[in-house]
Design a protein around this motif. Structure first.
Motif, short mmCIF file in Angstrom:
data_model
loop_
_atom_site.label_atom_id
_atom_site.label_comp_id
_atom_site.label_asym_id
_atom_site.label_seq_id
_atom_site.Cartn_x
_atom_site.Cartn_y
_atom_site.Cartn_z
N UNK A 2 27.47 35.76 42.39
CA UNK A 2 28.90 35.98 42.57
C UNK A 2 29.45 34.86 43.45
N UNK A 3 30.73 34.54 43.27
CA UNK A 3 31.38 33.55 44.11
C UNK A 3 32.52 34.21 44.86
N UNK A 4 32.68 33.83 46.13
CA UNK A 4 33.71 34.38 47.00
C UNK A 4 34.53 33.25 47.59
N UNK A 40 35.05 38.97 45.27
CA UNK A 40 34.26 37.96 44.60
C UNK A 40 34.40 38.02 43.09
N UNK A 41 33.68 37.12 42.41
CA UNK A 41 33.77 37.03 40.96
C UNK A 41 32.37 36.78 40.41
N UNK A 42 31.90 37.59 39.45
CA UNK A 42 30.58 37.36 38.86
C UNK A 42 30.56 36.07 38.05
N UNK A 43 29.43 35.39 38.05
CA UNK A 43 29.29 34.14 37.31
C UNK A 43 28.34 34.33 36.14
N UNK A 44 28.72 33.74 35.00
CA UNK A 44 27.86 33.74 33.82
C UNK A 44 27.63 32.31 33.38
N UNK A 57 40.81 31.46 36.46
CA UNK A 57 41.22 32.73 37.06
C UNK A 57 40.91 32.70 38.56
N UNK A 58 41.93 33.00 39.36
CA UNK A 58 41.74 32.92 40.81
C UNK A 58 40.80 34.01 41.30
N UNK A 59 39.93 33.62 42.24
CA UNK A 59 38.93 34.53 42.80
C UNK A 59 39.48 35.18 44.05
N UNK A 60 39.35 36.51 44.14
CA UNK A 60 39.72 37.23 45.35
C UNK A 60 38.56 37.16 46.32
N UNK A 61 38.83 36.77 47.55
CA UNK A 61 37.76 36.54 48.51
C UNK A 61 36.97 37.77 48.87
N UNK A 62 37.62 38.95 48.91
CA UNK A 62 36.91 40.14 49.37
C UNK A 62 36.00 40.75 48.31
N UNK A 84 43.59 25.98 48.88
CA UNK A 84 43.99 25.80 47.48
C UNK A 84 43.35 26.80 46.53
N UNK A 85 42.56 27.73 47.05
CA UNK A 85 41.99 28.77 46.21
C UNK A 85 40.73 28.36 45.47
N UNK A 86 40.02 29.36 44.98
CA UNK A 86 38.82 29.18 44.18
C UNK A 86 39.08 29.82 42.82
N UNK A 87 38.73 29.11 41.74
CA UNK A 87 39.03 29.58 40.39
C UNK A 87 37.77 29.54 39.53
N UNK A 88 37.60 30.57 38.71
CA UNK A 88 36.54 30.60 37.71
C UNK A 88 37.20 30.69 36.34
N UNK A 89 36.98 29.67 35.52
CA UNK A 89 37.63 29.60 34.20
C UNK A 89 39.15 29.80 34.32
#
Length: 243
Positions: A184-186, A206-210, A199-204, A192-197
Motif C-alpha cells: 500500500x502507498x500512503x 492509503x491505496x493498494x498497489x497492483x 487517482x489521488x491517495x488519501x494519506x490516512x 503536491x499529493x500522491x497519485x496512483x493511476x
C-alpha cells in the motif's frame, strides 16, 4: 494451477530489422514498452522514451497508460492521459512507431512459448520493485526489499530510503508499506499529493498497489512492478542507486 489463456497480442514492425514481431498477452499479464532493453517489449526508435508505456489487465480488460514519455502515447490517434482500455483492432502509436492490438488464438500462444514472447501474470509473492520512468533518474530500478519504505526529495539531510531528484517532491513525500504480502502507498501530507493511476491517495487510508500501477509524486512518475525478471540491486536500501 491452470495456465492462463491467451487473450490478445501486439503486432509491430521492428524498426531496426524491418521484421514483423508479435507478443502474446495472457489474462493478468503486465507488459512495459519502451526504448530501453529492460522493457518487456523493446522498440529501439528515437521517438520512443526509455520507459514509454505500460499495459495492464484490469477487470477483464487490458489497459494502456503512458509513463511520462516525451512524445506521448496514442490509441487510434487519441492521446492517452490516463489508463485507457484496449480492444481488438486498436492501433497504439508511440508518436511514430505503431503497434496493433488484436485477439490471440491458441496457436499464437504455442508460438509465443517457443520464441519467449509470452506475457504471463506475476506470482503474488514475487519480488516487487519501482522503476523511475521520467526525469533525470529515468530507467533506474529500486528493489522493495524492506517492509516499509519512505520516498522523498533528495537532500543532503534526507533520512528516507528513496531519494528523488525532483524539486516538486516533498521532504518526505510518501510511504510504501507491505502487509500480508500486499503493498500500500500512503501520502505524508505532501505539497503536491500522491497519485496512483491519476487517482489521488488519501494519506490516512492509503491505496493498494497492483502490478503495473503508475505512481506520481510531484513531477516524478514511477512504475510499480511485481515479478520483474531483470536483475535487481542487492542493497535493501536503494539510496545509493538514486542519488
Amino acid at each position: 494451477m491452470q495456465e492462463p489463456e491467451a487473450v490478445a497480442k501486439l503486432i509491430w514492425t521492428d524498426p531496426v530489422q524491418g521484421s514483423r514481431r508479435e507478443y502474446v498477452l495472457t489474462e493478468g499479464a503486465t507488459v512495459t514498452i519502451g526504448r530501453s532493453s529492460n522493457n518487456d517489449i523493446q522498440i529501439p526508435e528515437q521517438h520512443v522514451s526509455r520507459q514509454h508505456a505500460v499495459i495492464t489487465y484490469r477487470d477483464g480488460v487490458f489497459m494502456i497508460n503512458d509513463l511520462g514519455s516525451s512524445n506521448g502515447t496514442f490509441v487510434n490517434d487519441q492521446k492517452v492521459e490516463e489508463p485507457f482500455p484496449l480492444f481488438g483492432g486498436d492501433t497504439i502509436r508511440l508518436f511514430v512507431p505503431e503497434l496493433h492490438f488484436a485477439p490471440a488464438a491458441e496457436a499464437d500462444m504455442v508460438q509465443a512459448k517457443k520464441t519467449g514472447s509470452l506475457a504471463l501474470p506475476a506470482a503474488p509473492d514475487a519480488q516487487s520493485c519501482l522503476i523511475v520512468t521520467n526525469g533525470a533518474q529515468e530507467g533506474q530500478t529500486i528493489a522493495l526489499l524492506l517492509e516499509t519504505v519512505t520516498l522523498g526529495r533528495a537532500t543532503t539531510t534526507a533520512t528516507w530510503e528513496i531519494l528523488l531528484q525532483d524539486q516538486s517532491v516533498s521532504r518526505p513525500h510518501a510511504r510504501l508499506q507491505r502487509s500480508s504480502g500486499a503493498w500500500h502507498i500512503y501520502d505524508l501530507n505532501s505539497s503536491n499529493g500522491t497519485f496512483v493511476n491519476n487517482t489521488r491517495v488519501a494519506g490516512d487510508t492509503g491505496h493498494p498497489l497492483t502490478n503495473g500501477d503508475t505512481i506520481t509524486l510531484g513531477s516524478s512518475k514511477l512504475l510499480f512492478r511485481v515479478g520483474w525478471s531483470s536483475p535487481l540491486p542487492d542493497n535493501p536500501l536503494p539510496r545509493t542507486s538514486v542519488k
